[in-house]
Design an enzyme around this catalytic site. Structure first.
Site, PDB file in Angstrom:
ATOM      1  N   ASP A   1       0.812  -1.229   0.000  1.00 29.86           N
ATOM      2  CA  ASP A   1       0.000   0.000   0.000  1.00 29.86           C
ATOM      3  C   ASP A   1       0.843   1.276   0.000  1.00 29.86           C
ATOM      4  O   ASP A   1       0.404   2.325   0.469  1.00 29.86           O
ATOM      5  CB  ASP A   1      -0.958   0.026   1.200  1.00 29.86           C
ATOM      6  CG  ASP A   1      -1.953  -1.130   1.149  1.00 29.86           C
ATOM      7  OD1 ASP A   1      -2.233  -1.620   0.033  1.00 29.86           O
ATOM      8  OD2 ASP A   1      -2.459  -1.541   2.212  1.00 29.86           O
ATOM      9  N   ALA A   2       2.059   1.187  -0.510  1.00 28.53           N
ATOM     10  CA  ALA A   2       2.954   2.343  -0.469  1.00 28.53           C
ATOM     11  C   ALA A   2       3.387   2.803  -1.859  1.00 28.53           C
ATOM     12  O   ALA A   2       4.193   3.721  -1.980  1.00 28.53           O
ATOM     13  CB  ALA A   2       4.178   2.012   0.382  1.00 28.53           C
TER      14      ALA A   2
END
Lengths: 284, 284, 284, 284
Positions: C228-229
């Site tokens: 999720d980065a």
């Protein structure tokens, strides 16, 4: 799963309505899980909606209605008590564009719309396969420009025999005759592809493009005899710019239309939309 | 602080405009820090805006304009080259409501609006103290209903002597006479308190309330002789519901109005708004 | 129907890039129908995207690429020239939730997504009938918690043999292994059901509910090895209140997720998303 | 002008609360002009807020409170009955940035915020003239980094002697010591310039810029001892893109911050915000 009674009331505003109604519900053991009220300062009319956990009331809906009748008379109420176990029957009407239909069918499948979809009626045959994949009857009723009356008679017959509580025009693109509008007053929802009252009538996105507006919109409203003039249930918009062609407006518009129609239909099915003259009270 | 030249062009679309203009700028050493282009598919017109770091060009704006003239002629361009060191002079016109004025003055103080505010003109004296606290001249010009011509003559005189590039009607509430509209065509901005073309004319929030819309809006547009029908620069909306009285609509509307007007004024001052018939191209 | 070449470039910013590139295109007779540029002030990097009407260029894409190569070298460009006639091949990966899939399939059918959908891969068999109704191959690859490696090997094989240009995780709910992330870097899109960087990881709507936020969101981003980065392509939000249960948040979230993912996928397919470190330039 | 009593209650949910409270109000002749209720399904807690036309009740607020006390005890209520004639006293705290202050002062002048502004406290002297133009006392209390305790003692003293009901940190940029947070728990509002829980702490717009988010936000929350972790009252966002520098984010952010703070303050002053653990119920 729990089921609920929904008590929906509109009446002249006066002292003690809430006390009386809430005491009545409490007196029958009813647990109120959602309560909404509105006093209209201008018309002096009062609106309320209660959602009651049915199992906490030791009565059938019929018995509860009968018990409530004297209060309703005393306060001169227009009212209804519905039972969520009695699922509404909805007829969808479509033309060739499928975006609203696909969206409503997805939501129905996902449990967002608490109803039975009794039938889909269309003036074209294009969407049959999609509808039948969902195991819903599809009726193709062409509406020839030169004589529409027989088609609308057939449609009225189909709606009747489907035992429909409500008709949703999901981009139907035909104007319903006055007879149907009156018969199903307050139960026919339409999606108009403009931010009403701007751009009523035909080809609203092209009208919007020509005017150079910076936002386009869509409007869900109840159908009345006057075209695109019925009570508004919900509206929303999408930002556009000089970059966008009429086709882009149509494309953005599809997203707004389906979102606005879906909210309108859901709220209608949940008894959240109360008529107030040519306006609505929406306990969303 | 760096200053910039802004080259703004509109012309018939044809092959090689960008190549020609960008080569011209590059040939003079100009570093382009922002570039925007638009080809209108329908009218066949092309629009562009370049922001050029002035120090990279070894020429005055006058010399650069002269050098550009042959290209402009060749491509039949409407064009302007401005220099951000030459701050625009703005005249604000207001009535009694102060929300747009307070907002514009704050933004001006905060450096968001790159201009001089030459004067504020009002048909009332209410906002004098606020304006004078900002050290801006305030002119009170009453506009008597029975004979407005002398007032407007005085206003035109004040705008002239303020050497104004642009006039902003920040809720002025009076209709400008055709003479001023023509003389300052494309340089008078108005904020209309509705989502045009809905509810043109007077008391739009009350019109919106009566129609029962679920969104209200505001529109920033150039003033033309036809009331509320000029090219739209920017619009925005605010959600409302049955809970809200006309007074609430007025209150929400103030927030939308000031935001929409501020964006319109900023874009105008930065040469981001190009006229295209009765529409705008906005390189925001 | 017209087809287009798309020229997408990122390179160190310096004088004359636009002049050189636009002169090159014009010199080959190319009509530029859409042009976007961006200079990043901080990194000193320049980005541009041209859409060129292919028929105006008397050359194949291969020949045009070869002719452009010296310019690309001179300016140290990362670049690509694509031809809209060569439709991208997309593999969709899903789990049990169908909202993003239904939405993408609708848009694909309606012509909003210019690609071939080569296959759908799922760790469940639930959505087979829906996918096959669209005449798209469906691969059920269970991913057992105790040993995921063989499943991911099979998936990588399926993606390879589908000759996929791009993989879309349409609520796939499994974390891809680093190998796939690296191999398809910048070509795997995910939809995360929160407004990143808030609520990364599992059950974001429940995290949001517990924190009592007043807006929930969704984020479309490129998948990288760090969960999720990756670079964010698009985000949007939906307003919530104390009335709403975690289930309501999930329901509203579905609408945001599908809208955000659809925009991300469309922009990716149209070469509108350029990577810039761990960020994106989106010429939407 | 009419004045109102506001009855705000939170208590364990059980049968008959609404019936009991509404009967009590009605029994004293009270006309309820606005009613809001909420049952929290997870905690089993019930919240309500009544707005009652004071003139319809033939009692002082003190007498009404005394009469209500037994009901409150029976249902184990946390409750308050306020009278709109008793205007709240608000202390504003600011630093150098004026946007929130200008906005709140405008709204206060326009009658949107029903309160007295007792004083403005700042660690700088920059905004004195603006505040004093509004005829509000301005206290300059520098907060030296090396020893803040005396400053905060002086501030606490000033808040006390201003007889403040509520403190609004309108971009104060200093962390309040725990003592003040506890003493005024639930009565100190802060605006944080990010979409919490993203980017808590310092320089949130720069954090947002580095992460490449596509929306920035602001959060109005009650101050607790844990930095930026108190109950959220309101949030909103503004769309950004790769075009925007950190300075643009700061500029857009100002608009979101002031709008969000103004809504939070208004709702707090109207007793529309009820605490529920570390969350809020907002009857907006």
């Amino acid at each position: 799963m729990s089921h609920y009674y929904r008590l929906v009331i509109s009446c002249p505003d006066r002292l003690g309505i809430v006390a009386r109604v809430s005491s009545f519900i409490t007196g029958h053991g009813g647990s109120i899980t959602e309560a909404s009220q509105h006093s209209d300062f201008e018309s002096g009319r009062f609106f309320m909606r209660y959602e009651i956990l049915a199992d906490t009331v030791g009565m059938t809906p019929e018995a509860l209605r009968e018990a409530f009748e004297p209060i309703a008379r005393e306060f001169d109420m227009q009212w209804a008590l519905t039972d969520t176990r009695q699922r509404r029957r909805v007829v969808l009407m479509v033309s060739r564009e499928s975006h609203c239909l696909v969206d409503l069918l997805y939501r129905w499948t996902a449990g967002e719309l608490d109803c039975d979809i009794a039938a889909v009626i269309s003036n074209h045959d294009d969407l049959r396969s999609l509808v039948e994949w969902h195991e819903i009857p599809y009726h193709h009723v062409p509406v020839p420009a030169e004589d529409k009356a027989p088609a609308f008679a057939e449609i009225e017959q189909l709606v009747e025999s489907a035992d429909a509580d409500c008709v949703v025009l999901a981009r139907y693109m035909q104007i319903l005759p006055p007879g149907i509008c009156q018969r199903y007053a307050g139960r026919v929802l339409n999606i108009h592809h403009s931010f009403l009252p701007s751009f009523a009538g035909a080809k609203p996105y092209h009208q919007a493009y020509r005017r150079g507006v910076k936002l386009i919109g869509a409007t869900c409203h109840y159908v009345t005899e006057e075209l695109d003039a019925g009570p508004i249930i919900e509206q929303d918009i999408h930002r556009v710019s000089h970059c966008h062609t009429p086709n882009d407006l149509v494309r953005f518009g599809r997203d707004v239309e389906k979102a606005v129609l879906a909210r309108g239909v859901r709220w209608h099915l949940e008894d959240r939309v109360l008529l107030h003259g040519n306006k609505t009270v929406v306990f969303a």
